[in-house]
Motif scaffolding. Structure first.
Motif, PDB file in Angstrom:
ATOM      1  N   MET A   1      19.701  -1.768   1.494  1.00  0.00           N
ATOM      2  CA  MET A   1      18.904  -2.332   2.143  1.00  0.00           C
ATOM      3  C   MET A   1      18.343  -3.861   1.121  1.00  0.00           C
ATOM      4  SD  MET A   1      15.407  -1.375   4.445  1.00  0.00           S
ATOM      5  CE  MET A   1      13.818  -1.968   3.366  1.00  0.00           C
ATOM      6  N   LYS A   2      18.204  -4.906   1.702  1.00  0.00           N
ATOM      7  CA  LYS A   2      17.868  -5.915   0.909  1.00  0.00           C
ATOM      8  C   LYS A   2      16.284  -5.845   0.669  1.00  0.00           C
ATOM      9  CE  LYS A   2      18.465 -10.813   0.350  1.00  0.00           C
ATOM     10  NZ  LYS A   2      18.895 -12.265   0.927  1.00  0.00           N
ATOM     11  N   GLN A   3      15.822  -6.132  -0.364  1.00  0.00           N
ATOM     12  CA  GLN A   3      14.393  -6.091  -0.754  1.00  0.00           C
ATOM     13  C   GLN A   3      13.840  -7.358  -0.475  1.00  0.00           C
ATOM     14  OE1 GLN A   3      12.308  -3.817  -2.265  1.00  0.00           O
ATOM     15  NE2 GLN A   3      14.107  -2.375  -1.853  1.00  0.00           N
ATOM     16  N   TYR A   4      12.583  -7.539  -0.057  1.00  0.00           N
ATOM     17  CA  TYR A   4      11.812  -8.795   0.323  1.00  0.00           C
ATOM     18  C   TYR A   4      11.746  -9.492  -1.193  1.00  0.00           C
ATOM     19  CZ  TYR A   4       9.917  -6.377   4.572  1.00  0.00           C
ATOM     20  OH  TYR A   4       9.894  -5.942   5.717  1.00  0.00           O
ATOM     21  N   PRO A   5      11.363 -10.803  -1.033  1.00  0.00           N
ATOM     22  CA  PRO A   5      11.147 -11.744  -2.169  1.00  0.00           C
ATOM     23  C   PRO A   5       9.832 -10.886  -2.660  1.00  0.00           C
ATOM     24  CG  PRO A   5      11.486 -12.967  -0.169  1.00  0.00           C
ATOM     25  CD  PRO A   5      11.605 -11.682   0.096  1.00  0.00           C
ATOM     26  N   LYS A   6       9.773 -11.181  -3.867  1.00  0.00           N
ATOM     27  CA  LYS A   6       8.530 -10.355  -4.786  1.00  0.00           C
ATOM     28  C   LYS A   6       7.177 -10.908  -3.999  1.00  0.00           C
ATOM     29  CE  LYS A   6       6.971  -9.733  -9.466  1.00  0.00           C
ATOM     30  NZ  LYS A   6       7.340 -10.147 -10.977  1.00  0.00           N
ATOM     31  N   SER A   7       6.947 -12.030  -3.875  1.00  0.00           N
ATOM     32  CA  SER A   7       5.847 -12.605  -3.344  1.00  0.00           C
ATOM     33  C   SER A   7       5.359 -11.949  -1.930  1.00  0.00           C
ATOM     34  CB  SER A   7       5.660 -14.225  -3.341  1.00  0.00           C
ATOM     35  OG  SER A   7       6.542 -14.737  -2.658  1.00  0.00           O
ATOM     36  N   LEU A   8       6.193 -11.942  -1.175  1.00  0.00           N
ATOM     37  CA  LEU A   8       6.210 -11.431   0.253  1.00  0.00           C
ATOM     38  C   LEU A   8       5.924  -9.956   0.220  1.00  0.00           C
ATOM     39  CD1 LEU A   8       6.065 -11.498   3.294  1.00  0.00           C
ATOM     40  CD2 LEU A   8       8.626 -11.268   3.244  1.00  0.00           C
ATOM     41  N   GLY A   9       6.621  -9.098  -0.957  1.00  0.00           N
ATOM     42  CA  GLY A   9       6.415  -7.861  -0.993  1.00  0.00           C
ATOM     43  C   GLY A   9       4.996  -7.517  -1.432  1.00  0.00           C
ATOM     44  N   LYS A  10       4.445  -8.527  -2.253  1.00  0.00           N
ATOM     45  CA  LYS A  10       2.934  -8.249  -2.970  1.00  0.00           C
ATOM     46  C   LYS A  10       2.297  -8.468  -1.733  1.00  0.00           C
ATOM     47  CE  LYS A  10      -0.161  -9.893  -6.399  1.00  0.00           C
ATOM     48  NZ  LYS A  10      -0.340 -10.754  -7.431  1.00  0.00           N
ATOM     49  N   MET A  11       2.427  -9.361  -0.625  1.00  0.00           N
ATOM     50  CA  MET A  11       1.496  -9.713   0.326  1.00  0.00           C
ATOM     51  C   MET A  11       1.573  -8.518   1.071  1.00  0.00           C
ATOM     52  SD  MET A  11       0.859 -12.781   2.705  1.00  0.00           S
ATOM     53  CE  MET A  11       2.706 -13.507   2.799  1.00  0.00           C
ATOM     54  N   ILE A  12       2.692  -8.102   1.688  1.00  0.00           N
ATOM     55  CA  ILE A  12       2.718  -6.667   2.452  1.00  0.00           C
ATOM     56  C   ILE A  12       1.774  -5.508   1.663  1.00  0.00           C
ATOM     57  CG2 ILE A  12       4.220  -4.912   3.188  1.00  0.00           C
ATOM     58  CD1 ILE A  12       6.238  -7.361   3.690  1.00  0.00           C
ATOM     59  N   ASN A  13       2.070  -5.373   0.425  1.00  0.00           N
ATOM     60  CA  ASN A  13       1.450  -4.412  -0.069  1.00  0.00           C
ATOM     61  C   ASN A  13       0.001  -4.535  -0.079  1.00  0.00           C
ATOM     62  OD1 ASN A  13       1.245  -2.021  -2.147  1.00  0.00           O
ATOM     63  ND2 ASN A  13       0.667  -3.400  -3.657  1.00  0.00           N
ATOM     64  N   GLU A  14      -0.589  -5.758  -0.279  1.00  0.00           N
ATOM     65  CA  GLU A  14      -2.046  -5.934  -0.143  1.00  0.00           C
ATOM     66  C   GLU A  14      -2.505  -5.785   1.079  1.00  0.00           C
ATOM     67  OE1 GLU A  14      -3.995  -6.271  -2.744  1.00  0.00           O
ATOM     68  OE2 GLU A  14      -2.268  -6.140  -4.028  1.00  0.00           O
ATOM     69  N   PHE A  15      -2.041  -6.118   2.246  1.00  0.00           N
ATOM     70  CA  PHE A  15      -2.328  -5.981   3.375  1.00  0.00           C
ATOM     71  C   PHE A  15      -2.389  -4.337   3.874  1.00  0.00           C
ATOM     72  CE2 PHE A  15      -1.248 -10.566   4.988  1.00  0.00           C
ATOM     73  CZ  PHE A  15      -2.321 -10.658   5.244  1.00  0.00           C
ATOM     74  N   GLY A  16      -1.265  -3.604   3.290  1.00  0.00           N
ATOM     75  CA  GLY A  16      -1.368  -2.134   3.588  1.00  0.00           C
ATOM     76  C   GLY A  16      -2.299  -1.288   2.760  1.00  0.00           C
ATOM     77  N   LYS A  17      -3.353  -2.086   2.036  1.00  0.00           N
ATOM     78  CA  LYS A  17      -4.363  -1.432   1.386  1.00  0.00           C
ATOM     79  C   LYS A  17      -5.370  -1.370   2.477  1.00  0.00           C
ATOM     80  CE  LYS A  17      -3.020  -2.524  -3.458  1.00  0.00           C
ATOM     81  NZ  LYS A  17      -3.251  -3.120  -4.489  1.00  0.00           N
ATOM     82  N   LEU A  18      -5.471  -2.541   3.426  1.00  0.00           N
ATOM     83  CA  LEU A  18      -6.429  -2.453   4.361  1.00  0.00           C
ATOM     84  C   LEU A  18      -6.682  -1.188   5.072  1.00  0.00           C
ATOM     85  CD1 LEU A  18      -6.286  -6.202   5.600  1.00  0.00           C
ATOM     86  CD2 LEU A  18      -7.786  -5.181   4.031  1.00  0.00           C
ATOM     87  N   PRO A  19      -7.729  -0.695   5.494  1.00  0.00           N
ATOM     88  CA  PRO A  19      -8.160   0.589   6.257  1.00  0.00           C
ATOM     89  C   PRO A  19      -7.506   0.288   7.569  1.00  0.00           C
ATOM     90  CG  PRO A  19     -10.246  -0.627   5.911  1.00  0.00           C
ATOM     91  CD  PRO A  19      -9.144  -1.358   5.218  1.00  0.00           C
ATOM     92  N   GLY A  20      -6.846   1.325   8.150  1.00  0.00           N
ATOM     93  CA  GLY A  20      -6.003   1.478   9.423  1.00  0.00           C
ATOM     94  C   GLY A  20      -4.669   0.660   9.313  1.00  0.00           C
ATOM     95  N   VAL A  21      -4.370  -0.075   8.412  1.00  0.00           N
ATOM     96  CA  VAL A  21      -3.159  -0.962   8.123  1.00  0.00           C
ATOM     97  C   VAL A  21      -2.023  -0.108   7.657  1.00  0.00           C
ATOM     98  CG1 VAL A  21      -2.178  -3.072   7.561  1.00  0.00           C
ATOM     99  CG2 VAL A  21      -4.524  -2.940   8.065  1.00  0.00           C
ATOM    100  N   GLY A  22      -1.050   0.269   8.553  1.00  0.00           N
ATOM    101  CA  GLY A  22       0.102   0.760   8.038  1.00  0.00           C
ATOM    102  C   GLY A  22       1.234  -0.204   7.478  1.00  0.00           C
ATOM    103  N   GLU A  23       2.318   0.501   7.120  1.00  0.00           N
ATOM    104  CA  GLU A  23       3.483  -0.311   6.752  1.00  0.00           C
ATOM    105  C   GLU A  23       3.972  -1.560   7.647  1.00  0.00           C
ATOM    106  OE1 GLU A  23       7.923   0.197   4.883  1.00  0.00           O
ATOM    107  OE2 GLU A  23       6.705   1.794   5.249  1.00  0.00           O
TER     108      GLU A  23
END
Length: 199
Positions: A1-23
């Motif tokens: 499976m192809k990985q996201y570009p690094k900056s997009l992956g970082k943004m997804i990771n940061e959004f995922g830290k919000l309460p109630g926000v899953g992957e």
């Protein structure tokens, strides 16, 4: 499976830290942000940074504010005899939406939870005790959530404040409008019976 570009992956990771926000939701939010124009993305980022830098806690009640003291504490039309104690600033907004309460607030920023290692000194309780000394407050409404931690906090506050002669009350809990008795748990039914009123 192809990985996201690094900056997009970082943004997804940061959004995922919000309460109630899953992957999945974190991914949708990140892709939405990418679809925004540069101006819209900058406005979003600026609003987050501005709120983070300008919002603080009211030195009197602990609510969120840009100006200290907050609007509610500065409002001379609000009664000073009753304080409603809530867990978080979100609860102040919920109470204000009812347009039924015209007193003051005190925000605890949490509840007592021995299991999580949170004691009375870890929430905004000392300032409440100081605030009540020599004040015209006659009643303290404890509006913590009907959870084990909320109930424990309410009982602790009642034991702490009652010796001062200030009346300590608890908001009624019960069956929500549109709810069915058959689906209510025992504690909810007990609270509904205890909080009954004459009609």
């Amino acid at each position: 499976m192809k990985q996201y570009p690094k900056s997009l992956g970082k943004m997804i990771n940061e959004f995922g830290k919000l309460p109630g926000v899953g992957e999945k939701l974190a991914q949708r939010l990140a892709f939405h942000v990418l679809s925004l124009s540069d101006g819209e993305a900058e406005a979003l980022a600026d609003s987050i940074l501005q709120a983070k830098h300008s919002i603080k806690y009211c030195s009197i009640c602990g609510n969120l504010t840009e100006q200290d003291p907050c609007d509610i504490c500065r409002d001379e039309s609000r009664g000073e005899e009753v304080i409603c104690v809530v867990e978080s600033p979100k609860d102040v907004l919920a109470m204000e939406r009812t347009k039924e309460f015209n007193g003051r607030y005190h925000v605890l920023h949490g509840t007592i939870s021995p299991i999580q290692g949170i004691g009375p000194d870890d929430i905004n309780l000392k300032s409440l005790v100081v605030r009540l000394q020599g004040s015209p407050v006659q009643e303290l409404i404890v509006a913590t959530n009907p959870t084990i931690e909320g109930e424990a906090t309410a009982m602790y506050i009642a034991r702490l404040i009652k010796p001062s002669g200030i009346k300590v009350t608890r908001i009624a809990n019960g069956i929500p409008i549109g709810g069915d008795l058959e689906y209510a748990d025992n504690l909810t039914l007990i609270r509904a019976l205890e909080g009954r009123r004459e009609i």
